[in-house]
Design a protein around this motif. Structure first.
Motif, PDB file in Angstrom:
ATOM      1  N   GLU A 107       0.826  -1.216   0.000  1.00 41.67           N
ATOM      2  CA  GLU A 107       0.000   0.000   0.000  1.00 41.67           C
ATOM      3  C   GLU A 107       0.861   1.268   0.000  1.00 41.67           C
ATOM      4  N   PHE A 108       1.752   1.338  -0.982  1.00 37.54           N
ATOM      5  CA  PHE A 108       2.579   2.531  -1.126  1.00 37.54           C
ATOM      6  C   PHE A 108       1.685   3.749  -1.389  1.00 37.54           C
ATOM      7  N   GLU A 109       2.112   4.880  -0.894  1.00 35.54           N
ATOM      8  CA  GLU A 109       1.258   6.072  -0.950  1.00 35.54           C
ATOM      9  C   GLU A 109       1.011   6.546  -2.373  1.00 35.54           C
ATOM     10  N   HIS A 110       2.043   6.588  -3.188  1.00 33.59           N
ATOM     11  CA  HIS A 110       1.905   7.052  -4.577  1.00 33.59           C
ATOM     12  C   HIS A 110       2.145   5.854  -5.491  1.00 33.59           C
ATOM     13  N   PHE A 111       1.074   5.162  -5.807  1.00 26.45           N
ATOM     14  CA  PHE A 111       1.208   3.912  -6.552  1.00 26.45           C
ATOM     15  C   PHE A 111       0.134   3.815  -7.633  1.00 26.45           C
ATOM     16  N   TRP A 112       0.573   3.441  -8.852  1.00 28.57           N
ATOM     17  CA  TRP A 112      -0.342   3.232  -9.971  1.00 28.57           C
ATOM     18  C   TRP A 112       0.048   1.949 -10.688  1.00 28.57           C
ATOM     19  N   ARG A 113      -0.900   1.435 -11.469  1.00 30.82           N
ATOM     20  CA  ARG A 113      -0.632   0.192 -12.193  1.00 30.82           C
ATOM     21  C   ARG A 113      -1.247   0.273 -13.582  1.00 30.82           C
ATOM     22  N   ILE A 114      -0.472  -0.144 -14.577  1.00 29.43           N
ATOM     23  CA  ILE A 114      -1.023  -0.345 -15.915  1.00 29.43           C
ATOM     24  C   ILE A 114      -0.875  -1.818 -16.261  1.00 29.43           C
ATOM     25  N   ARG A 115      -1.811  -2.320 -17.091  1.00 30.31           N
ATOM     26  CA  ARG A 115      -1.841  -3.750 -17.403  1.00 30.31           C
ATOM     27  C   ARG A 115      -1.838  -3.974 -18.899  1.00 30.31           C
ATOM     28  N   GLU A 116      -1.202  -5.073 -19.280  1.00 28.20           N
ATOM     29  CA  GLU A 116      -1.195  -5.434 -20.696  1.00 28.20           C
ATOM     30  C   GLU A 116      -2.617  -5.654 -21.203  1.00 28.20           C
ATOM     31  N   ALA A 117      -3.470  -6.208 -20.340  1.00 27.72           N
ATOM     32  CA  ALA A 117      -4.834  -6.535 -20.757  1.00 27.72           C
ATOM     33  C   ALA A 117      -5.774  -5.336 -20.750  1.00 27.72           C
ATOM     34  N   SER A 118      -5.353  -4.187 -20.181  1.00 33.48           N
ATOM     35  CA  SER A 118      -6.270  -3.053 -20.026  1.00 33.48           C
ATOM     36  C   SER A 118      -6.416  -2.223 -21.293  1.00 33.48           C
ATOM     37  N   GLY A 119      -5.418  -2.270 -22.170  1.00 27.34           N
ATOM     38  CA  GLY A 119      -5.512  -1.501 -23.395  1.00 27.34           C
ATOM     39  C   GLY A 119      -5.329  -0.005 -23.171  1.00 27.34           C
ATOM     40  N   LEU A 120      -5.471   0.762 -24.239  1.00 25.34           N
ATOM     41  CA  LEU A 120      -5.254   2.201 -24.191  1.00 25.34           C
ATOM     42  C   LEU A 120      -6.202   2.887 -23.206  1.00 25.34           C
ATOM     43  N   ALA A 121      -7.459   2.515 -23.236  1.00 26.27           N
ATOM     44  CA  ALA A 121      -8.450   3.188 -22.405  1.00 26.27           C
ATOM     45  C   ALA A 121      -8.144   3.036 -20.917  1.00 26.27           C
TER      46      ALA A 121
END
Length: 524
Positions: free
Chosen positions: A481-495
Motif C-alpha cells: 500500500e505505497f502512498e503514490h502507486f499506480w498500475r497499468i496492465r497489458e490486458a487493459s488496453g489504451l483506455a
C-alpha cells in the motif's frame, strides 16, 4: 577398459550395503568395504555372509573405530584402498562412496566418462586463500594438535585447544606441502592411488602431522594428490552430486528428485533419504541400463537456491547503516517503473524520454548500464547497490533536476521499501504483463533453473513455481500500500492505461495516451 573399484565406508544398514555392492558389481566393477569397528558386530557378519560368494567384493583387512572429524576416517579409507589395490589388479579407477550414495547414471555412461579424459576428480582448493571453509576453525585445524573427538569429547577437545592457544604451542605445516581442501568424495586413477600409498610410506612426518589435524578427510587426499600429480591432470571437482543447506547440513533427496538428479553432470548423488523407497528402486536399476542418453541441464544447485531462498529475499526493510542519514531531498521526486519484463519497461521509458524532459535511466541496480562518470560509485553493481541513495542523489545533481525516473525489478522489494521511506516523493508505476509458458521457459533458462536440454519433467516442476513467484512479487507490492502507486496492465488496453500513466507522470491525458498507444509496447 575402465573398471571402477568403489571404496565404500559404512557403519549401518547391512541389507542396504549388500544391495549396493551387488548392484555395483553386476556391471563388472568391484567394491572394497570398510565397516566401522564401532558398529554392531552382527551387522558386519551379515554383510560378510551376504557377499561371501561375490568375488568382486573385498573387505579392509583392518577395521578401525571411526569418529567424525578424526584421522580414523582417513585411516579407514586407506585400509579399504589397500585392500582394493591388492584384490583388484584390473581396476583403473578408485571411487569413494558412502552408504548414503546412489548412482544417477548408468555404468555404461560412467565408464565412458572416465575413459574419455585421463584425469583425477577431486576437489582441491587452496586451504588458506579459498573460501571453502565458511565458518569456524580454519588455520586452527592445522596449527594446533587435535587428539580428542569434538562430538564425543567436546570438553576435552576445546580445553586442549584453549591450553595450546594460551601457551602458544603451535606447529608449522610441512614446508614442501601446499595445503589444499575440498570434498572427501573423489575418483582417482590407479596410478594416482599407488603414488598416494607410496607417499604414505615415504613421508611418515607428513602422516604424523595429518593424524592430529581436525577433519583431515577434507585435506589429506586433496593435499597429497596435488603433491604427486601434475595440476593439468586434476579436475578440481567431485563426480558425486551433493548440496548443503544454509546451516551446513547435507541436502537429502526424495522420490520427486529423480528427473532432476539424472540431469546433473555427476555420476552419483548423496544423500538419498532412507524413506525414499521409490527413488531408491528407480536409481537401483539405473546402473545396469544400456543405451540410455542423459541430457545434462545441471540446474540442481540453482533450483535449490531459488526454491529455498524465497521467503528470505526482500525481507530486510530497515535502511542500510550507511544510508540512515542519507536522503534524496524533501523537494525531489523519484519516479519508479516496476516491471518483470525489462524490455517492456525500457520501451515505456524511451517513449517517456522522447515526450518529456524527465531524466530517465533503466535498471541501474540490476544491469551494467553505462552511467555518466560519478566518481567511481557507478562502476559496479555492487557499489551502486551499496550506496544507492548516494548514487541517485548524484544522478539528480548531474542532470540538474529535482526529478528522476528509474526502473526496478519487482523482486527488489527491499529497494522499493527503502526508496519509499526517503523524505523525497517516491512515485511507483507497476507494469503488469502476461507470462506465457514460452516466456517462463526462457526465464528459467536465463536464471539457470533449467537448460536448453532439460527434460519436460523439469519444466513441469519449475514453471508453476516461477509463475507463482512472479504473482507473489506483484501481490507483495500491492499489499505494501505505497502512498503514490499506480498500475497499468497489458490486458487493459489504451483506455485503461492512459489515465494511471498520466497521474504517475503528472502529464496531460493526451500525451499519456500517445505513450500508452505504442503498439509494440508489450510485445515479446
Amino acid at each position: 577398459m575402465v573398471q571402477i573399484a568403489f571404496i565404500l565406508l559404512t557403519h549401518k544398514d547391512p541389507e542396504t550395503v549388500i544391495r549396493q555392492a551387488a548392484r555395483l558389481t553386476a556391471a563388472g566393477d568391484c567394491v572394497s568395504i570398510h565397516f566401522d569397528a564401532r558398529a554392531n558386530p552382527n551387522d558386519f557378519v551379515k554383510i560378510a555372509d551376504g557377499l561371501a560368494d561375490n568375488p568382486q567384493v573385498t573387505f579392509a583387512k583392518k577395521r578401525l573405530k571411526c569418529g567424525w572429524g578424526e584421522w580414523s576416517l582417513v585411516a579407514a579409507t586407506l585400509e579399504a584402498v589397500k585392500a582394493a589395490v591388492e584384490a583388484f589388479p584390473e581396476a583403473t579407477h578408485f571411487y569413494m562412496l558412502s552408504g548414503d550414495c546412489m548412482q544417477i547414471k548408468s555404468a555404461e555412461y560412467a565408464h565412458q566418462r572416465l575413459a574419455d579424459e585421463q584425469c583425477d576428480y577431486i576437489e582441491s582448493f587452496d586451504f588458506f586463500n579459498s573460501d571453502w571453509i565458511k565458518t569456524g576453525f580454519k588455520e586452527e585445524r592445522l596449527i594446533y594438535r587435535h587428539w580428542f573427538n569434538e562430538r564425543t569429547h567436546k570438553w576435552w577437545f576445546y580445553k586442549s585447544y584453549e591450553w595450546q592457544k594460551r601457551l602458544g604451542i603451535t606447529r608449522k605445516v610441512p614446508a614442501d606441502v601446499e595445503m589444499m581442501i575440498g570434498s572427501q568424495w573423489w575418483c582417482l586413477r590407479r596410478d594416482t592411488i599407488l603414488k598416494v600409498l607410496q607417499f604414505c610410506v615415504d613421508r611418515p612426518e607428513v602422516m604424523k602431522f595429518f593424524s592430529t589435524t581436525w577433519i583431515p578427510d577434507e585435506t589429506f587426499f586433496q593435499t597429497v594428490v596435488r603433491h604427486v600429480v601434475p595440476e593439468r591432470e586434476i579436475r578440481s571437482r567431485t563426480l558425486t552430486f551433493l548440496m548443503f543447506t544454509d546451516y551446513g547440513m547435507p541436502v537429502t533427496f526424495y522420490n520427486d528428485h529423480y528427473d532432476m538428479l539424472l540431469a546433473q553432470d555427476y555420476l552419483f548423488a548423496r544423500k538419498i533419504s532412507p524413506t525414499a523407497k521409490e527413488l531408491k528402486t528407480r536409481l537401483g536399476t539405473l546402473w545396469g541400463e544400456e543405451g540410455m542418453a542423459f541430457p545434462i541441464s545441471n540446474e540442481g544447485r540453482a533450483m535449490f537456491g531459488f526454491l529455498t531462498q524465497k521467503g528470505r529475499e526482500g525481507h530486510r526493510f530497515a535502511p542500510r547503516f550507511w544510508e540512515t542519514e542519507a536522503t534524496l531531498g524533501r523537494d525531489r521526486a523519484l519516479y519508479v517503473v516496476v516491471c518483470k519484463k525489462w524490455h517492456v519497461a525500457k520501451r515505456l521509458v524511451e517513449q517517456i524520454r522522447t515526450r518529456s524532459d524527465l531524466p530517465c535511466v533503466n535498471y541501474l541496480f540490476n544491469e551494467e548500464e553505462e552511467l555518466p562518470p560519478l566518481g567511481g560509485i557507478e562502476k559496479t553493481l555492487e557499489k551502486r547497490n551499496r550506496h544507492r541513495r548516494a548514487l541517485l542523489r548524484m544522478l539528480l545533481e548531474y542532470h540538474r533536476s529535482d526529478r528522476l525516473l528509474i526502473c526496478v525489478d519487482p523482486s527488489d522489494f527491499d529497494l522499493l521499501r527503502d526508496l519509499t521511506s526517503d523524505k523525497s516523493e517516491t512515485r511507483i508505476l507497476e507494469i503488469q504483463t502476461e507470462f506465457s509458458d514460452d516466456y517462463l521457459v526462457g526465464h528459467a533458462q536465463r536464471i539457470g533453473l533449467a537448460g536448453h536440454d532439460s527434460p519436460p519433467q523439469i519444466y513441469e516442476r519449475v514453471l508453476p513455481t516461477i509463475r507463482y513467484d512472479l504473482r507473489y512479487e506483484s501481490e507483495r507490492i500491492r499489499d505494501a500500500e505505497f502512498e503514490h502507486f499506480w498500475r497499468i496492465r497489458e490486458a487493459s488496453g489504451l483506455a485503461g492505461n492512459a489515465e494511471p500513466l498520466a497521474q504517475f507522470l503528472k502529464i496531460d491525458t493526451d500525451t499519456a495516451a500517445e505513450i500508452a498507444a505504442t503498439h509494440y509496447l508489450f510485445s515479446d
